[in-house]
Design a protein around this motif. Structure first.
Motif, mmCIF file in Angstrom:
data_model
loop_
_atom_site.group_PDB
_atom_site.id
_atom_site.type_symbol
_atom_site.label_atom_id
_atom_site.label_comp_id
_atom_site.label_asym_id
_atom_site.label_seq_id
_atom_site.Cartn_x
_atom_site.Cartn_y
_atom_site.Cartn_z
ATOM 1 N N GLY A 116 64.672 -99.926 75.927
ATOM 2 C CA GLY A 116 64.949 -100.854 77.013
ATOM 3 C C GLY A 116 64.454 -100.356 78.350
ATOM 4 N N ILE A 117 64.615 -101.192 79.373
ATOM 5 C CA ILE A 117 64.133 -100.900 80.715
ATOM 6 C C ILE A 117 65.247 -101.126 81.723
ATOM 7 C CG2 ILE A 117 62.458 -101.552 82.514
ATOM 8 C CD1 ILE A 117 60.636 -102.552 80.269
ATOM 9 N N GLY A 118 65.399 -100.182 82.655
ATOM 10 C CA GLY A 118 66.376 -100.325 83.724
ATOM 11 C C GLY A 118 65.782 -99.874 85.046
ATOM 12 N N ILE A 119 66.553 -100.023 86.123
ATOM 13 C CA ILE A 119 66.116 -99.592 87.448
ATOM 14 C C ILE A 119 67.080 -98.544 87.971
ATOM 15 C CG2 ILE A 119 65.599 -100.260 89.818
ATOM 16 C CD1 ILE A 119 64.839 -102.992 88.866
ATOM 17 N N PHE A 120 66.539 -97.403 88.353
ATOM 18 C CA PHE A 120 67.338 -96.328 88.932
ATOM 19 C C PHE A 120 67.305 -96.435 90.450
ATOM 20 C CE2 PHE A 120 67.909 -91.960 90.500
ATOM 21 C CZ PHE A 120 69.114 -91.635 89.880
ATOM 22 N N ASN A 121 68.477 -96.373 91.075
ATOM 23 C CA ASN A 121 68.583 -96.483 92.531
ATOM 24 C C ASN A 121 67.926 -97.774 93.017
ATOM 25 O OD1 ASN A 121 69.383 -95.659 95.093
ATOM 26 N ND2 ASN A 121 67.535 -94.453 95.456
ATOM 27 N N GLU A 122 68.399 -98.879 92.491
ATOM 28 C CA GLU A 122 67.758 -100.181 92.716
ATOM 29 C C GLU A 122 67.665 -100.547 94.191
ATOM 30 O OE1 GLU A 122 67.970 -104.755 90.994
ATOM 31 O OE2 GLU A 122 69.446 -103.263 90.353
ATOM 32 N N LYS A 123 66.488 -101.063 94.557
ATOM 33 C CA LYS A 123 66.212 -101.524 95.915
ATOM 34 C C LYS A 123 65.374 -102.805 95.846
ATOM 35 C CE LYS A 123 66.481 -96.933 98.027
ATOM 36 N NZ LYS A 123 67.715 -97.223 98.766
ATOM 37 N N VAL A 148 69.699 -96.996 79.305
ATOM 38 C CA VAL A 148 68.316 -96.572 79.048
ATOM 39 C C VAL A 148 68.228 -95.051 78.978
ATOM 40 C CG1 VAL A 148 65.947 -96.592 79.927
ATOM 41 C CG2 VAL A 148 67.388 -98.622 80.199
ATOM 42 N N LEU A 149 68.918 -94.377 79.891
ATOM 43 C CA LEU A 149 68.821 -92.922 80.007
ATOM 44 C C LEU A 149 69.512 -92.172 78.866
ATOM 45 C CD1 LEU A 149 69.344 -92.635 83.857
ATOM 46 C CD2 LEU A 149 67.256 -92.051 82.592
ATOM 47 N N LYS A 150 70.215 -92.876 78.005
ATOM 48 C CA LYS A 150 70.819 -92.228 76.839
ATOM 49 C C LYS A 150 69.771 -91.899 75.779
ATOM 50 C CE LYS A 150 75.403 -94.342 77.313
ATOM 51 N NZ LYS A 150 76.371 -95.309 76.719
ATOM 52 N N GLY A 151 68.630 -92.574 75.835
ATOM 53 C CA GLY A 151 67.576 -92.354 74.847
ATOM 54 C C GLY A 151 66.357 -91.684 75.453
ATOM 55 N N ASP A 152 65.310 -91.575 74.669
ATOM 56 C CA ASP A 152 64.059 -90.995 75.154
ATOM 57 C C ASP A 152 63.414 -91.915 76.193
ATOM 58 O OD1 ASP A 152 64.183 -88.707 73.619
ATOM 59 O OD2 ASP A 152 63.063 -89.575 71.945
#
Length: 268
Positions: A116-123, A148-152
């Motif tokens: 999956g895809i996520g946004i870190f520190n979203e702006k 997302v960060l739980k996986g590779d």
């Protein structure tokens, strides 16, 4: 009429944004659709080679039926149909370096994971670029970045300038950066770039790199242009890519793909 001469039967690798798809119209020019249809009919294979992860590839409907395989996420994930050819993830310790730098300098980053895809520190800049400039409907795609960060992790796309990128990359000993947009860059594992992705597909499909032609316009197309037997830069490509290309065609909006395929005898 189908032509069976060997020089027309090539493996053609196309970047998406600025190569197949116009930044102006967000569509593939009709001349490109017709050219790829003829190339396929003449025996060539057609592949995508993009910085976009598969979830972001939603602008190829006009030619989807012609595509034989994909190099995605700048080579971090390559597949043909339902078969995965290669996956190369960023080392976990370097993921931590990327997260720490984003926190420290307070910038936003798109994080592409295997699942999956996520946004870190979203702006706001993420939506401004991907929704307004690249026509990607982010709200339909994103999942919580913690998940997302739980996986590779396959790719970080931080919204940073070149100067910040140059300070960051020496800390990432096993990563490479491919910039194709002035507002962000794509960071992947060193084993993942478009050239290596194409090589993985070539080995799987049983064709030689000398029979590959790569088409691109941005900095992340550099390895593709170098590693393919023939590298074609679009007329709208960055100067650095034009300098190393074997051939420079016209722009995406000026029949660049059709003109190049005609130049190399792939189509008439």
């Amino acid at each position: 009429m189908i032509r069976n001469t060997n020089h027309t039967q090539k493996a053609l690798f196309f970047d998406i944004d600025g190569t197949l798809v116009s930044f102006k119209t967000h569509r593939i020019p009709e001349s490109t659709v017709l050219a790829l249809t003829e190339a396929k009919r003449n025996g060539s294979k057609i592949y995508i080679s993009t910085g976009r992860p598969i979830q972001f590839i939603m602008n190829l409907g006009q030619i989807e039926h012609l595509i034989d395989g994909y190099v995605t996420t700048n080579g971090a994930r390559c597949f043909i149909g339902d078969k995965t050819i290669s996956i190369n993830a960023i080392p976990h310790n370097e993921v931590e370096i990327l997260l720490k730098d984003a926190k420290l300098k307070d910038y936003c980053s798109i994080v592409v994971g295997v699942d999956g895809i996520g946004i870190f520190n979203e702006k706001p800049i993420a939506n401004e670029i991907f929704v307004e400039s690249l026509a990607v409907p982010m709200t339909n795609i994103l999942i919580p970045v913690e998940q997302v960060l739980k996986g590779d992790i396959l790719q970080f796309s931080p919204f940073i300038d070149k100067e910040t990128e140059d300070k960051l990359m020496p800390q990432l000993k096993h990563c490479v950066s491919g910039r194709w947009h002035p507002k962000f860059t794509d960071i992947t594992a060193e084993k993942a770039d478009k050239g290596k992705g194409i090589l993985a597909l070539a080995q799987h499909e049983g064709f030689d790199m000398s029979n590959c032609i790569g088409f691109g316009d941005g900095g992340n197309d550099t390895t593709m242009i170098k590693d393919c037997g023939i590298g074609v830069a679009m007329g709208n490509a960055i100067p650095e890519l034009k300098a190393i290309a074997d051939y420079v065609t016209s722009s995406v909006d000026e029949d660049g793909i059709a003109n190049a395929l005609r130049h190399f005898g792939i189509i008439e």
